[in-house]
Design a protein around this motif. Structure first.
Motif, mmCIF file in Angstrom:
data_model
loop_
_atom_site.group_PDB
_atom_site.id
_atom_site.type_symbol
_atom_site.label_atom_id
_atom_site.label_comp_id
_atom_site.label_asym_id
_atom_site.label_seq_id
_atom_site.Cartn_x
_atom_site.Cartn_y
_atom_site.Cartn_z
ATOM 1 N N LEU A 230 -9.048 14.294 5.829
ATOM 2 C CA LEU A 230 -10.085 13.538 5.532
ATOM 3 C C LEU A 230 -10.220 13.373 3.839
ATOM 4 N N GLU A 231 -9.983 14.519 3.260
ATOM 5 C CA GLU A 231 -10.060 14.015 1.561
ATOM 6 C C GLU A 231 -9.160 13.812 0.304
ATOM 7 N N LYS A 232 -7.924 13.959 1.512
ATOM 8 C CA LYS A 232 -6.521 13.648 0.086
ATOM 9 C C LYS A 232 -6.378 12.745 1.193
ATOM 10 N N GLN A 233 -6.651 11.960 1.903
ATOM 11 C CA GLN A 233 -6.605 10.594 3.065
ATOM 12 C C GLN A 233 -7.207 9.681 2.750
ATOM 13 N N PRO A 234 -8.574 8.585 1.813
ATOM 14 C CA PRO A 234 -9.514 8.673 2.749
ATOM 15 C C PRO A 234 -9.122 7.759 2.988
ATOM 16 N N GLU A 235 -8.029 6.639 3.438
ATOM 17 C CA GLU A 235 -8.534 5.361 4.686
ATOM 18 C C GLU A 235 -8.038 5.904 5.973
ATOM 19 N N ILE A 236 -7.998 7.408 5.956
ATOM 20 C CA ILE A 236 -8.602 7.970 7.463
ATOM 21 C C ILE A 236 -10.646 8.207 7.533
ATOM 22 N N PHE A 237 -10.445 8.689 6.346
ATOM 23 C CA PHE A 237 -12.242 8.627 6.611
ATOM 24 C C PHE A 237 -13.008 7.837 6.497
ATOM 25 N N TYR A 238 -12.858 6.953 5.499
ATOM 26 C CA TYR A 238 -13.307 5.482 5.707
ATOM 27 C C TYR A 238 -12.483 4.458 6.782
ATOM 28 N N SER A 239 -12.152 4.564 8.123
ATOM 29 C CA SER A 239 -11.449 3.682 9.112
ATOM 30 C C SER A 239 -12.194 4.409 10.159
ATOM 31 N N ILE A 240 -12.973 5.694 10.172
ATOM 32 C CA ILE A 240 -13.113 6.401 10.865
ATOM 33 C C ILE A 240 -15.300 6.340 10.797
ATOM 34 N N ALA A 241 -15.592 5.894 9.774
ATOM 35 C CA ALA A 241 -16.590 5.968 9.487
ATOM 36 C C ALA A 241 -17.257 4.509 10.079
ATOM 37 N N TRP A 242 -16.376 3.605 9.497
ATOM 38 C CA TRP A 242 -16.885 1.778 9.868
ATOM 39 C C TRP A 242 -16.356 2.310 11.411
ATOM 40 N N PHE A 243 -15.451 3.096 11.874
ATOM 41 C CA PHE A 243 -15.463 2.724 13.902
ATOM 42 C C PHE A 243 -16.802 3.141 14.493
ATOM 43 N N SER A 244 -17.023 5.005 14.234
ATOM 44 C CA SER A 244 -18.379 5.010 13.797
ATOM 45 C C SER A 244 -19.756 3.810 14.681
ATOM 46 N N GLN A 298 -2.209 -6.543 12.272
ATOM 47 C CA GLN A 298 -2.905 -6.101 11.402
ATOM 48 C C GLN A 298 -3.919 -5.320 12.051
ATOM 49 N N PRO A 299 -4.563 -3.715 12.065
ATOM 50 C CA PRO A 299 -5.702 -3.354 13.033
ATOM 51 C C PRO A 299 -6.829 -4.056 12.841
ATOM 52 N N ARG A 300 -7.120 -4.530 10.914
ATOM 53 C CA ARG A 300 -8.224 -5.109 10.833
ATOM 54 C C ARG A 300 -8.782 -6.430 11.501
ATOM 55 N N LYS A 301 -7.286 -6.897 11.288
ATOM 56 C CA LYS A 301 -8.202 -8.882 12.063
ATOM 57 C C LYS A 301 -8.294 -7.966 13.317
ATOM 58 N N LEU A 302 -7.757 -7.301 13.533
ATOM 59 C CA LEU A 302 -7.652 -7.567 15.275
ATOM 60 C C LEU A 302 -9.231 -6.951 15.609
ATOM 61 N N ILE A 303 -9.205 -5.769 15.132
ATOM 62 C CA ILE A 303 -10.597 -4.831 15.201
ATOM 63 C C ILE A 303 -11.737 -6.107 15.147
ATOM 64 N N SER A 304 -11.726 -6.317 13.754
ATOM 65 C CA SER A 304 -12.587 -7.232 13.552
ATOM 66 C C SER A 304 -12.627 -8.809 14.804
ATOM 67 N N SER A 425 -13.356 -4.363 5.583
ATOM 68 C CA SER A 425 -12.653 -3.462 4.175
ATOM 69 C C SER A 425 -11.768 -2.387 4.267
ATOM 70 N N TRP A 426 -13.621 -1.402 4.929
ATOM 71 C CA TRP A 426 -12.154 0.372 5.158
ATOM 72 C C TRP A 426 -11.461 0.621 6.241
ATOM 73 N N ILE A 427 -11.208 -0.599 6.418
ATOM 74 C CA ILE A 427 -9.942 -0.179 7.759
ATOM 75 C C ILE A 427 -8.966 -0.943 6.968
ATOM 76 N N PRO A 428 -7.686 -0.051 6.769
ATOM 77 C CA PRO A 428 -6.681 -0.251 5.985
ATOM 78 C C PRO A 428 -5.414 -1.334 6.812
ATOM 79 N N THR A 429 -5.120 -2.359 5.654
ATOM 80 C CA THR A 429 -4.059 -3.127 6.970
ATOM 81 C C THR A 429 -3.340 -3.047 6.091
ATOM 82 N N ASP A 430 -2.596 -2.288 5.067
ATOM 83 C CA ASP A 430 -1.067 -1.721 5.256
ATOM 84 C C ASP A 430 -0.872 0.064 5.232
#
Length: 439
Positions: A230-244, A298-304, A425-430
């Motif tokens: 969660l600390e070293k891969q912020p894209e994981i933390f931010y993605s879960i935060a947005w999803f929740s 892209q996950p961001r487009k689909l989930i949004s 934008s918290w969900i990564p695209t790449d």
């Protein structure tokens, strides 16, 4: 690996996710049992529904335990068996308990026990899916084959949807003819069958990678791996935060809508059953569509896009409550079956592409912990959402006999649903697999 005829992974996961979907059978009966037999208010029903999900919040703990603590040399199948057994005890107890001793408190305790078992099973199953999918992807790359990304997740979702379709179809028909207790008993017996089928499988036959099925790593070390991810891969933390947050900010009115459909509109239980069948059928179709065409989006487009669609259908519910569709010739039953059924499962649509995203980002060795943390966050967000819905209904004066405040309540719902799009934008695209450097 993972899909050979000798490997029982299909049986284990297929049965597990099918039963997980079939849980809608006793839960549909619980709603009618509480409304008709115990005469609870809509707010009480919704509070109980959400409070019963509190064991789901402990999923990170169950995930860490299953990753780190081995039982007889195994760390997935024993936990599945324990979880199934707890569910069987819960539903069989509700079915067999004397009517004179039934109370909301008693049922709540058994539902908490059942959901504790269900959450343990879901954690172990999700970890198995992540481990097997990751190993399949690695083997495909080493053999210069195309990686079937998302295939196992889609398989699991299809089985869950199939169980949901059958459970809702049977529930809608049987509730008019038999006591809800018979449905509790039937589901308890199905869980007993799953329990004996599970303990007959040895984990070594699943051919998990050595890195996933080696000796115990210790709870402290497993927690450290999860925190590091969660600390070293912020894209994981931010993605879960947005999803929740995409769940938590919505004040859902499920209990109120259930009473509106059954008390005010007097819709038959078979209509609600068909509505859920339609929704599960849509979920099954969604699983197939995602695996066939949408997994490259892209996950961001689909989930949004899914989030925005939920808001649109909520606005449609306002027209339904105001009777506009009825004036246009669309019956209440048709609307509930099609649109209400679709709206209910749209919240679940987002989970499939997001779970695939998390499987790609998840570092090796903490699949169970990370996936459990994700589902725990979603469970907590859903509970918060349910409590906010109770508060909103109370603020607007909605009750079992007064639904005048329901339309503005639904509009507030829709507005809150759109809020998370502002920080999508918290969900990564790449998405790059863990451990790979950017090119």
């Amino acid at each position: 690996m993972g899909w050979s005829d000798e490997n029982p992974i299909r049986l284990l996961l297929g049965l597990g996710f099918w039963v997980q979907g079939f849980r809608c059978l006793p839960w549909m009966a619980i709603n009618f049992f509480l409304k008709d037999a115990l005469k609870v208010a809509p707010s009480t029903l919704q509070l109980l529904q959400n409070s019963a999900n509190l064991p789901m919040v402990g999923k990170p703990f169950y995930g860490v335990i299953s990753d780190a603590v081995y039982i007889c040399g195994e760390h997935r199948i024993p936990y599945i068996a324990i979880g199934v057994l707890l569910q069987a005890i819960s539903w069989l107890s509700i079915a067999l308990i004397s009517p004179s001793t039934i109370s909301i408190f008693t049922i709540t305790l058994f539902l908490l026990l059942g959901n504790l078992g269900a959450s343990i099973v879901e954690v172990a199953n999700d970890a198995l899916v992540a481990e097997t999918a990751k190993q399949t992807s690695i083997n495909s790359k080493s053999n210069s084959k195309k990686s079937p990304s998302g295939e196992l997740q889609s398989f699991a979702w299809m089985l869950t949807s199939t169980g949901g379709v059958l459970g809702n179809l049977i529930g809608g028909i049987v509730l008019n003819r038999f006591s809800p207790k018979l449905m509790f008993l039937a589901f308890g017996l199905i869980l007993a069958v799953q329990f004996f089928a599970t303990i007959s499988i040895r984990e070594e036959s699943l051919n998990l990678s050595k890195s996933s099925s080696s000796k115990s790593t210790g709870i402290k070390n497993q927690l450290s791996q999860l925190l590091t991810a969660l600390e070293k891969q912020p894209e994981i933390f931010y993605s879960i935060a947005w999803f929740s947050a995409s769940y938590a900010v919505i004040p859902v009115l499920t209990g109120t809508m259930f009473y509106y459909q059954t008390q005010f509109l007097n819709l038959d239980s078979s209509v609600l059953g068909l509505s859920k069948v339609f929704g599960q059928g849509a979920l099954l179709l969604w699983s197939a569509m995602y695996n066939g065409w949408l997994k490259t989006v892209q996950p961001r487009k689909l989930i949004s896009a899914l989030q925005a669609t939920i808001a649109v259908l909520m606005v449609s519910d306002v027209l339904f409550v105001k009777g506009i569709y009825r004036e246009m010739g669309v019956s209440d039953s048709v609307y509930v079956v099609v649109f209400s059924g679709l709206l209910e499962v749209l919240f679940q649509f987002k989970v499939l592409p997001f779970s695939v995203l998390m499987a790609k980002l998840c570092p090796p060795g903490c699949e169970g912990s990370l996936m459990a943390f994700l589902m725990s966050a979603v469970a907590l967000a859903s509970i918060v959402s349910g409590y906010l819905g109770v508060a909103l209904a109370s603020f607007l004066g909605v009750s079992a006999h007064d639904f005048s405040g329901l339309p503005p309540g639904i509009l507030i719902q829709a507005a809150c649903t759109l809020l998370p799009l502002y920080w999508a934008s918290w969900i990564p695209t790449d998405v790059r697999p863990p451990g790979r450097k950017n090119d």
